[in-house]
Design an enzyme around this catalytic site. Structure first.
Site, mmCIF file in Angstrom:
data_model
loop_
_atom_site.group_PDB
_atom_site.id
_atom_site.type_symbol
_atom_site.label_atom_id
_atom_site.label_comp_id
_atom_site.label_asym_id
_atom_site.label_seq_id
_atom_site.Cartn_x
_atom_site.Cartn_y
_atom_site.Cartn_z
ATOM 1 N N THR A 52 0.798 -1.226 0.000
ATOM 2 C CA THR A 52 0.000 0.000 0.000
ATOM 3 C C THR A 52 0.834 1.282 0.000
ATOM 4 O OG1 THR A 52 -0.344 -0.456 2.345
ATOM 5 C CG2 THR A 52 -2.134 -0.978 0.865
ATOM 6 N N THR A 53 1.151 1.876 1.133
ATOM 7 C CA THR A 53 1.605 3.269 1.138
ATOM 8 C C THR A 53 3.107 3.442 1.317
ATOM 9 O OG1 THR A 53 -0.543 3.853 2.066
ATOM 10 C CG2 THR A 53 1.159 5.531 2.140
#
Length: 279
Positions: A52-53
């Site tokens: 994800t991030t």
């Protein structure tokens, strides 16, 4: 006629005298099926874990690249302690977002690409050159991306010529953009970028820059279910790396723990994080 390599145990001459400084070109010429973008996918929907991030921020003398530890598969948490930030070489690093398996494979290929170039040419690529090579690799994965298996990394490094840290972001087609000051990619990037937009200053110290990226990852996890915040119970903390003129350095587990705990403890007083001045 060239002798059978299986019987002699020798590699073909082409393997010993590569005609290109690009490992990807060499692999594409001799074993194209081994390139990630050339893999044949099964019929139907492919469900795979996604990272994800990833966030990055520059400071005078270097750049910080960090990532959370969660991988998701649909609405499920596929892994809580995945590693998403890797050294590309001594002065650069890659943070991966997107299909986790393909992304890790692409990073390994990118590491080989840079090492191969250095051995063949006897010199290292410039930071711009490294960013361009990664762009080519992402573009070669476009077919996979169109089927939902996208890889969108964040690339950061120390530019020895310009004596500063630099950040490059990408889209799924391999389009490259240089980011100034800070950047984020992945599902929680919109929240992380908003956090950094209010807190970033160009005169940050290295310690402040590492705190900034952890604050940004915390804010991303606060609003994005696919981003994992610091897990104090399982002792799982963000991976934070620093790249300066001394090279790539990953914060130790103890340093990451101390940084994550300090941010978390302050959030007990201010759940929404530090406030930026209105003027």
């Amino acid at each position: 006629m060239e002798p059978n390599t299986r019987s002699t145990g020798r590699l073909p001459a082409a393997f010993l005298t590569p005609g290109s400084s690009s490992f990807m070109d060499f692999l594409g010429a001799h074993s194209p099926e081994m390139l990630p973008g050339n893999r044949k996918l099964p019929e139907g929907v492919v469900e795979a874990p996604h990272g994800t991030t990833i966030v990055a921020a520059t400071f005078p003398g270097g750049v910080v690249l960090a990532g959370d530890r969660r991988a998701t598969m649909g609405n499920m948490i596929a892994q809580r302690d995945i590693e998403k930030v890797f050294p590309a070489d001594e002065y650069s690093a890659v943070g991966i977002a997107g299909t986790a398996g393909l992304a890790v494979e692409m990073v390994k290929l990118f590491q080989l690409e840079l090492e191969h170039f250095e051995k063949v040419e006897g010199a290292t690529l410039s930071l711009e050159g490294k960013a361009n090579r990664l762009s080519t690799m992402i573009r070669s994965n476009l077919g996979m991306a169109m089927q939902g298996l996208a890889v969108v990394p964040l690339f950061a490094g120390y530019d020895e010529g310009k004596e500063k840290g630099r950040i490059f972001s990408y889209d799924v087609t391999g389009g490259r953009s240089e980011e100034h000051g800070y950047a984020a990619t992945g599902s929680g990037s919109i929240f992380a970028r908003g956090s950094m937009k209010k807190l970033y200053r160009p005169d940050l110290t290295e310690e402040q820059a590492t705190t900034l990226v952890v604050q940004a990852l915390y804010d991303a996890a606060d609003d994005d279910s696919a981003t994992g915040g610091p897990d104090l119970y399982r002792h799982i903390y963000p991976i934070v790396t620093v790249i300066t003129d001394e090279g790539f350095r990953r914060l130790t587990d103890e340093e990451s723990q101390e940084l994550a705990r300090s941010v978390t403890n302050r959030r007990l007083e201010q759940p929404d994080g530090p406030r930026a001045a209105l003027l």
